[in-house]
Design a protein around this motif. Structure first.
Motif, PDB file in Angstrom:
ATOM      1  N   PRO A 105       2.617   2.340  -4.170  1.00 12.79           N
ATOM      2  CA  PRO A 105       1.536   2.320  -5.244  1.00 12.79           C
ATOM      3  C   PRO A 105       2.377   2.125  -6.696  1.00 12.79           C
ATOM      4  O   PRO A 105       1.405   1.475  -7.527  1.00 12.79           O
ATOM      5  CB  PRO A 105       0.953   3.566  -5.293  1.00 12.79           C
ATOM      6  CG  PRO A 105       1.776   4.610  -4.375  1.00 12.79           C
ATOM      7  CD  PRO A 105       2.385   3.593  -3.585  1.00 12.79           C
ATOM      8  N   ASP A 106       3.399   2.426  -7.077  1.00 10.88           N
ATOM      9  CA  ASP A 106       4.196   2.536  -7.926  1.00 10.88           C
ATOM     10  C   ASP A 106       4.977   1.245  -8.309  1.00 10.88           C
ATOM     11  O   ASP A 106       6.108   1.115  -9.161  1.00 10.88           O
ATOM     12  CB  ASP A 106       4.948   3.775  -8.570  1.00 10.88           C
ATOM     13  CG  ASP A 106       3.948   4.948  -8.646  1.00 10.88           C
ATOM     14  OD1 ASP A 106       2.791   4.685  -9.148  1.00 10.88           O
ATOM     15  OD2 ASP A 106       4.115   6.001  -8.066  1.00 10.88           O
TER      16      ASP A 106
ATOM     17  N   ALA B 230       0.912  -1.195   0.212  1.00  9.73           N
ATOM     18  CA  ALA B 230       0.046   0.007  -0.050  1.00  9.73           C
ATOM     19  C   ALA B 230       1.034   1.265   0.270  1.00  9.73           C
ATOM     20  O   ALA B 230       0.281   2.313  -0.463  1.00  9.73           O
ATOM     21  CB  ALA B 230      -1.036   0.123   1.156  1.00  9.73           C
TER      22      ALA B 230
END
Length: 281
Positions: A219-220, A216
């Protein structure tokens, strides 16, 4: 990704690259795998290695904010991995740099230069071990895994081999076996990087705290890792192409391959710092 930690990203990657390259080149010099004219040219080309190491140390000083903080950190040598890292890194730079300077100027006895080179090799290994242990923190579950020393070691191997081969190409070396051996070792390193990246994905998927999960906070993650592996693959292809075509390795394409590999490892290290979470938070 943790680009705000760019001084540490640059320092760790460049330091590991420099130590890895030095170990390879020093071993070749120690076991006389190069002719004397090539050794002379290589000593001059090794300026690039120490320039990269210097940039790494400059980045580390910028992270500390002041060189005096580095001096304070040395107060805990022997009891703090961070202090051990700074001390061993400084000694490696000093011993290796002195060996290089005496070799370029053709000063000092052969025995003295050999002692300095071997000393730098030993301290370089200690430097890398200390750097790894700085991040083996049991309260940071994303780092407290065998994947951390594996990732650090593979940067030293892949980037270090690429830098060593670039410097050998710049020195117009005369050892065809070295070309093949370094290229194959780099390819094996690439396969190992892919395996570690896959294992890291599994590891991060299993790490959760009371308020978040490792994935989480990244994200990338998938996009950055994919970009990293693509750059590594392109760099490796450029590295291997002369061997496949049975042509000499030249400094231009090899330098491009090295640059791509270093950028890829910088991306990988940004993932490492970005996945920092504390247990229970």
């Amino acid at each position: 990704m943790a680009w705000h930690e760019w001084p540490l990203i640059v320092f760790t990657v460049l330091a590991q690259t420099s130590v890895g390259a030095f170990l390879v080149l020093a071993a070749m010099l120690l076991f006389k795998r190069l002719s004397e004219p090539t050794e002379t040219r290589l000593h001059k080309a090794m300026f690039g290695l120490w320039a990269i190491m210097g940039l790494g140390f400059l980045a580390s000083v910028m992270h500390l904010g002041s060189p005096f903080r580095a001096m304070n950190a040395l107060n805990m040598v022997g009891s703090s991995w961070l202090s051990n890292e700074i001390a061993s890194g400084s000694v490696f730079f000093a011993l290796g740099g002195l060996f290089w300077l005496l070799s370029v100027l053709d000063k000092g006895s052969v025995a003295l230069r050999k002692a300095l080179m071997i000393g730098a090799m030993v301290v370089g290994v200690i430097f890398m071990y200390s750097m790894t242990m700085v991040y083996m923190i049991d309260t940071v579950p994303t780092w407290f895994t065998w994947l951390t020393p594996a990732a650090f070691g593979l940067t030293m191997v892949v980037s270090g081999l690429a830098l060593a081969h670039t410097l050998l190409a710049a020195a117009k070396h005369d050892n065809d076996c070295a070309d093949k051996a370094l290229s194959v070792a780099g390819l094996i390193g690439l396969f190992a990087v892919v395996i570690v990246a896959m294992q890291l994905s599994v590891h991060l998927g299993e790490v959760q705290t009371s308020v978040t999960s490792a994935l989480a906070v990244l994200p990338d993650y998938a996009a950055v890792q994919a970009t990293r592996l693509v750059l590594l693959s392109i760099g490796m292809l450029l590295w291997l192409l002369p061997i496949i075509r049975r042509k000499p390795v030249t400094v231009g394409p090899m330098a491009i391959a090295f640059a791509l590999i270093v950028v890829a490892e910088l991306l990988g290290r940004s993932v490492f710092y970005g996945m920092h979470i504390t247990a229970g938070v």
